[in-house]
Design an enzyme around this catalytic site. Structure first.
Site, PDB file in Angstrom:
ATOM      1  N   SER A   1       0.831  -1.210   0.000  1.00  0.00           N
ATOM      2  CA  SER A   1       0.000   0.000   0.000  1.00  0.00           C
ATOM      3  C   SER A   1       0.861   1.254   0.000  1.00  0.00           C
ATOM      4  CB  SER A   1      -0.893  -0.004   1.253  1.00  0.00           C
ATOM      5  OG  SER A   1      -1.489   1.261   1.455  1.00  0.00           O
TER       6      SER A   1
ATOM      7  N   TYR B   1      -2.180  -0.165   9.984  1.00  0.00           N
ATOM      8  CA  TYR B   1      -2.417  -0.749   8.658  1.00  0.00           C
ATOM      9  C   TYR B   1      -1.135  -0.688   7.828  1.00  0.00           C
ATOM     10  CZ  TYR B   1      -3.991  -1.110   3.829  1.00  0.00           C
ATOM     11  OH  TYR B   1      -4.118  -1.460   2.509  1.00  0.00           O
TER      12      TYR B   1
END
Length: 338
Positions: free
Chosen positions: A130, A155
């Site tokens: 990501s 995350y």
């Protein structure tokens, strides 16, 4: 395009659905797995899955990545050529309130995939990372050669951990791995927790939208078909290891091991307020804006350097924000019969 069978984890998810359909449409055998969790509306996942199940070369298994026996059994019973790991607990903000979900799914789950690839070798493991790994970085555009040691949310930590875990398995067991840092993916059948979906629903219902950082954030919004194109092109490009890699001046994007990292982003950041303007024009309706400060864990800007993607596979995302949002709005109105 590659040939052979492909395991897609998170096949009922947003990107997993689009990738699985693209591969199946090209005549490739796809084995899809998903746990169909209720992080967002399961009916949307079931709708995606219904489309895939109608395709003759798609098969589905309901398995959670944390189910080691289930994952091992799947690898043992199928001859898998390629693995694309897209299953993950997504969302930056949700990781602040539910941290354990991220370690269980994104770290333990990914370990189970790596272990399965260790004992049932595949030609190439491609996995989702990501843009959030860039964290506190401010040098633009974000490059895969940059240090990414200052994440702003758990995350991002789990995605960086995936990259490190993949490298160790590439080194120890010669498993070719490629990590893909996706930049703010959007499009039809998208995730309901993301801005475009939330904004569209609220505007059509005449409800206010929350505009963080007073709309001054920039995002490298990337259309889902461009993400899928990047994956499809990279799948047969199996890392071999870079013999000129230098441990005294280490390049984070590749290695002496069969390991590679790429950005897949639109390479054209868009300010949030302009994004909303385009959406308003496509909906033919103005938004009631609730301006708010920056949220914890968020970053002011993302911007992908995609030079390596261009060099290695001759591709860079190119769908304009205007075309991408229009496609999403058309899908949304049709899907929800508005």
């Amino acid at each position: 395009m590659t040939s052979g069978s492909v395991l897609v984890t998170g096949a009922a998810g947003f990107i997993g659905f689009h990738l699985s359909k693209r591969l199946c449409d090209a005549g490739i055998k796809v084995i899809g797995i998903d746990n169909l969790n209720d992080y967002y509306d399961v009916r949307l996942k079931e709708s995606r899955l219904g489309i895939l199940k109608a395709l003759p070369n798609f098969s589905f298994h309901k398995i959670d990545l944390q189910d080691k026996a289930g994952i091992d059994g799947l690898f043992a019973s199928h001859q898998l050529d390629y693995v694309v790991n897209l299953a993950a607990q997504a969302g930056v903000r949700y990781s602040i309130t539910n941290p354990y979900a991220y370690i269980e799914s994104n770290v333990t789950g990914f370990l189970n995939i790596l272990e399965a690839c260790r004992y049932h070798p595949v030609k190439h493991l491609v996995y989702a990372s990501s843009s959030s790994v860039y964290g506190a970085n401010r040098k633009m555009p974000f490059s895969v050669q940059d240090n990414v040691d200052h994440p702003l949310a758990l995350y991002a930590v789990t995605k960086k951990a995936n990259e490190l875990m993949a490298h160790s398995y590439s080194h120890l067991y010669d498993i070719p791995t490629t990590g893909l840092r996706f930049f703010t993916v959007y499009g039809p059948y998208g995730r309901p927790d993301m801005a475009l979906f939330l904004f569209t629903k609220a505007i059509l219902e005449g409800k206010p939208i929350d505009v963080f950082n007073h709309g001054k954030m920039k995002r490298d919004f990337t259309y889902v078909a461009d993400i899928v194109e990047g994956i499809v092109r990279l799948l047969p490009v199996v890392p071999k290891g870079n013999p000129s890699w230098n441990g005294e001046n280490p390049d984070p994007a590749n290695s002496f091991a069969p390991y590679k990292i790429y950005n897949i982003g639109n390479n054209k950041p868009v300010e949030l307020l302009y994004f909303i303007e385009v959406l308003e024009s496509k909906l033919g309706k103005s938004a009631v804006k609730n301006f708010l400060p920056m949220q914890d864990g968020d970053v002011p800007e993302t911007y992908a350097n995609v030079d390596d993607l261009m060099t290695d596979v001759g591709f860079k995302p190119s769908t304009s924000i205007e075309d991408g949002i229009e496609n999403f709005v058309n899908w949304y109105k049709q899907y929800y019969q508005i």
